[in-house]
Scaffold this active site. Structure first.
Site, PDB file in Angstrom:
ATOM      1  CG  HIS A 327      18.559 109.336  68.381  1.00 20.57           C
ATOM      2  ND1 HIS A 327      18.263 110.022  67.223  1.00 20.57           N
ATOM      3  CD2 HIS A 327      19.867 108.988  68.286  1.00 20.57           C
ATOM      4  CE1 HIS A 327      19.348 110.067  66.455  1.00 20.57           C
ATOM      5  NE2 HIS A 327      20.331 109.461  67.078  1.00 20.57           N
ATOM      6  CG  ASP A 386      25.489 105.814  71.747  1.00 19.57           C
ATOM      7  OD1 ASP A 386      26.454 105.414  71.098  1.00 19.57           O
ATOM      8  OD2 ASP A 386      24.954 106.919  71.550  1.00 19.57           O
TER       9      ASP A 386
END
Length: 450
Positions: A327, A386
């Site tokens: 991320h 996700d």
């Protein structure tokens, strides 16, 4: 007559060649590509009191990894979720209230707000027929953006950017997004996939997660656990600070003084991108590929070998990426992924999908080790939200075209909160600088051009 395809074949090469900038210029002029500093942190371009994403600290200009934290209006989201689950309550509406107004509601305020959202879910007269069914789209995000822009024409006061009017528009959009998405999907399913058309009127007595499942399913049926898991997903996707691409788009467009519908439509366009809201679809595709090629889902070595093939661009889409891992801000953990996978385990047990969920756990555990070994890197990598959200939607029997639109159903709350904050506190058009490196050239008369 000019052949359009031949023209495009020729001129696309020209357009690409004449838009390629020498990478050395970015270093020479110290350009913050992607609005990122050299140490990977984001360039500070604004202030916000709405959301805080905490994934590292800076010590002597170096990033120091820490466990991820996400705050809504200064409150740890983990504490919000813990409180809601302890009470056995749905919480998305409460989070919307918190983001919009900056504080938690009391019982009466929450009850009134929930009732208000329920009563505003129905679309304006003729909207479904004229704006959704008459122009079905194969992509629900594009249909949602069109529906938002079309809402301008159904608003008696669309351009007023007073806080009262923008707040009215925001609450209406939060209430109507699930209906727009559900109907957009049903139109796509019917006209493009040749399935039966189901248009279920929204129910004012249901919470947002319940109502969406009710509208999207032909038989209207859902379980309490399914609605709880969807509600949790909406809570975790509702806001993520002002720097994420779609929310920053809201700030940029809002700073021009334009209307609410234009600003939100821009955010939807941003969220659609596979590098942003569409990432969970890439995870799902990758995991289906792993399931197909890894014969023993409990064999760590076999999983590691296949992950190596993915990184070496020998497997899946040959991008070299393990989707759902890493991320831009979070380092040691993404708090949204931590909360989502914990709740997902409950539904996996009911749905008899524990073996598949355990494969996700294995990939989450092994991917950072494979990455470190293959790249000779000490960079901290963890699963992001996700990585699990697509699997959650799969367990909920939601079609893949709805995965990113569900993200939008949640994030509209954060977008609207940031729009209001920009109108109140920004008050200056956002205009960063771009330096021209083309050089100056003389104009050549038409007759002298080759």
């Amino acid at each position: 007559m000019v052949n359009f395809n031949e023209f495009l074949d020729k001129m696309s090469v020209v357009a690409e060649d004449n838009n390629r900038i020498d990478p050395e210029y970015y270093t020479k002029y110290e350009v913050k590509r992607g609005l990122r500093n050299s140490n990977g942190s984001g360039v500070l371009v604004g202030l916000t009191e709405i959301g805080e994403v905490h994934g590292y600290t800076i010590d002597e200009n170096e990033k120091v990894p820490v466990e991820g934290k996400l705050y809504y209006r200064g409150i740890d989201v983990s504490q919000i979720v813990e409180g809601l689950q302890k009470d056995g309550r749905y919480g998305f509406e409460e989070v919307c209230y918190l983001l919009l107004f900056g504080r938690l509601p009391n019982k009466t305020e929450l009850q009134d707000f929930v009732e208000l959202l329920g009563n505003l879910r129905s679309l304006p007269d003729g909207f479904t027929e004229d704006m959704i069914l008459k122009a079905p789209s194969p992509d629900i995000m594009n249909k949602l953006a069109r529906s938002v822009l079309a809402s301008y024409s159904y608003d008696d006061n669309p351009d007023d950017i007073s806080i009262k009017n923008v707040l009215r528009q925001s609450i209406e959009l939060i209430a109507r997004f699930p209906t727009m998405v559900a109907y957009g999907y049903q139109a796509k399913s019917h006209y493009h996939d040749h399935n039966s058309l189901y248009i279920h009127p929204p129910r004012a007595d249901l919470y947002t997660a319940e109502n969406f499942l009710y509208m999207i399913r032909p038989d209207n049926k859902y379980t309490r656990l399914e609605a709880e898991l969807l509600d949790l997903s909406l809570i975790l996707h509702a806001e993520h600070g002002g720097g994420n691409n779609s929310t920053f788009a809201v700030h940029v467009v809002t700073s021009t003084g334009t209307d609410t519908y234009s600003a939100i439509a821009a955010a939807i366009g941003s969220l659609k991108g596979p590098k942003h809201g569409g990432a969970n679809l890439r995870v799902m595709g990758m995991m289906e590929d792993i399931k197909k090629h890894v014969h023993d889902w409990n064999d760590d070595e076999e999983i590691k070998e296949y992950l190596k093939k993915i990184i070496k661009k020998e497997a899946y889409d040959r991008s070299g990426l393990i989707y759902g891992m890493g991320h831009a801000v979070y380092t040691l953990s993404d708090p949204r992924a931590v909360l989502l996978k914990k709740k997902a385990a409950e539904l996996a047990a009911v749905k008899n999908m524990e073996d598949e969920l355990n494969l996700y756990f294995k990939v989450e555990e092994l991917a950072p080790k494979v990455f470190a070994e293959m790249k000779q890197s000490s960079k901290d990598i963890s699963a992001n939200v996700d990585f699990y959200s697509g699997f959650v939607y799969k367990m909920l029997n939601l079609p893949e075209p709805l995965y990113t639109p569900i993200f939008a159903i949640a994030r509209i709350a954060g977008w609207c909160a940031h729009r209001i904050e920009e109108l109140v506190s920004g008050q200056r058009i956002i205009r960063p600088a771009y330096k021209s490196v083309s050089g100056h050239k003389p104009y050549i008369p038409l007759e002298q051009r080759i």
